[in-house]
Design a protein around this motif. Structure first.
Motif, PDB file in Angstrom:
ATOM      1  N   UNK A 122      -1.671  71.375  87.842  1.00 15.15           N
ATOM      2  CA  UNK A 122      -0.932  72.506  87.286  1.00 15.15           C
ATOM      3  C   UNK A 122      -0.213  72.090  86.019  1.00 15.15           C
ATOM      4  N   UNK A 123      -0.165  72.971  85.036  1.00 12.99           N
ATOM      5  CA  UNK A 123       0.702  72.719  83.895  1.00 12.99           C
ATOM      6  C   UNK A 123       2.036  73.416  84.160  1.00 12.99           C
ATOM      7  N   UNK A 124       2.971  73.280  83.253  1.00  9.24           N
ATOM      8  CA  UNK A 124       4.304  73.845  83.505  1.00  9.24           C
ATOM      9  C   UNK A 124       4.276  75.368  83.585  1.00  9.24           C
ATOM     10  N   UNK A 125       3.362  76.009  82.886  1.00 13.80           N
ATOM     11  CA  UNK A 125       3.254  77.475  82.984  1.00 13.80           C
ATOM     12  C   UNK A 125       2.748  77.896  84.357  1.00 13.80           C
ATOM     13  N   UNK A 126       1.727  77.183  84.860  1.00 14.43           N
ATOM     14  CA  UNK A 126       1.222  77.476  86.203  1.00 14.43           C
ATOM     15  C   UNK A 126       2.345  77.328  87.232  1.00 14.43           C
ATOM     16  N   UNK A 127       3.090  76.242  87.114  1.00 16.64           N
ATOM     17  CA  UNK A 127       4.174  75.983  88.062  1.00 16.64           C
ATOM     18  C   UNK A 127       5.265  77.039  87.955  1.00 16.64           C
ATOM     19  N   UNK A 128       5.636  77.393  86.746  1.00  9.62           N
ATOM     20  CA  UNK A 128       6.699  78.387  86.576  1.00  9.62           C
ATOM     21  C   UNK A 128       6.280  79.748  87.129  1.00  9.62           C
ATOM     22  N   UNK A 129       5.030  80.129  86.908  1.00 11.60           N
ATOM     23  CA  UNK A 129       4.535  81.403  87.466  1.00 11.60           C
ATOM     24  C   UNK A 129       4.513  81.359  88.988  1.00 11.60           C
ATOM     25  N   UNK A 185       5.859  64.638  88.719  1.00 13.57           N
ATOM     26  CA  UNK A 185       4.878  65.057  87.717  1.00 13.57           C
ATOM     27  C   UNK A 185       4.083  63.864  87.229  1.00 13.57           C
ATOM     28  N   UNK A 186       2.961  64.161  86.624  1.00 14.65           N
ATOM     29  CA  UNK A 186       2.106  63.152  86.009  1.00 14.65           C
ATOM     30  C   UNK A 186       2.217  63.302  84.499  1.00 14.65           C
ATOM     31  N   UNK A 187       2.378  62.198  83.803  1.00 11.29           N
ATOM     32  CA  UNK A 187       2.489  62.242  82.352  1.00 11.29           C
ATOM     33  C   UNK A 187       1.375  61.383  81.773  1.00 11.29           C
ATOM     34  N   UNK A 188       0.441  62.020  81.088  1.00  7.18           N
ATOM     35  CA  UNK A 188      -0.730  61.324  80.574  1.00  7.18           C
ATOM     36  C   UNK A 188      -0.535  60.780  79.168  1.00  7.18           C
ATOM     37  N   UNK A 205       2.828  64.171  75.523  1.00  2.50           N
ATOM     38  CA  UNK A 205       2.916  65.625  75.574  1.00  2.50           C
ATOM     39  C   UNK A 205       2.253  66.268  76.777  1.00  2.50           C
ATOM     40  N   UNK A 206       1.329  65.583  77.432  1.00  2.28           N
ATOM     41  CA  UNK A 206       0.547  66.187  78.502  1.00  2.28           C
ATOM     42  C   UNK A 206       1.184  65.893  79.868  1.00  2.28           C
TER      43      UNK A 206
END
Length: 73
Positions: free
Chosen positions: A16-23, A44-47, A50-51
């Motif tokens: 999930x990205x932050x938008x998916x999680x927030x929704x 969270x995972x940080x690649x 920025x990702x």
């Protein structure tokens, strides 16, 4: 059982990205970002710089850890 009903989000191989999680949690993207900076949110995972992505299983574990039966300490 995961809290989400979207098949894509409940797939353990989808991140999930932050938008998916927030929704999914019905909070703002800024809230998700604040949790990440201040702590207290899901793992969270940080690649790279920025990702940022979230595993659905980590979100579910975090939600389970925040459950409370009452408001007393």
């Amino acid at each position: 059982m995961p809290i989400t009903t979207d098949t894509q989000i409940t797939d353990p191989h989808v991140l999930l990205d932050e938008r998916d999680l927030s929704r999914s949690l019905k909070v703002s993207v800024r809230t998700v970002q604040a949790w990440r900076v201040k702590g207290g949110g899901p793992v969270f995972l940080k690649f790279n710089n920025r990702l940022v992505r979230y595993r659905p299983s980590d979100v579910d574990a975090w939600l389970a850890s925040t459950a409370a039966a009452n408001t007393s300490v």
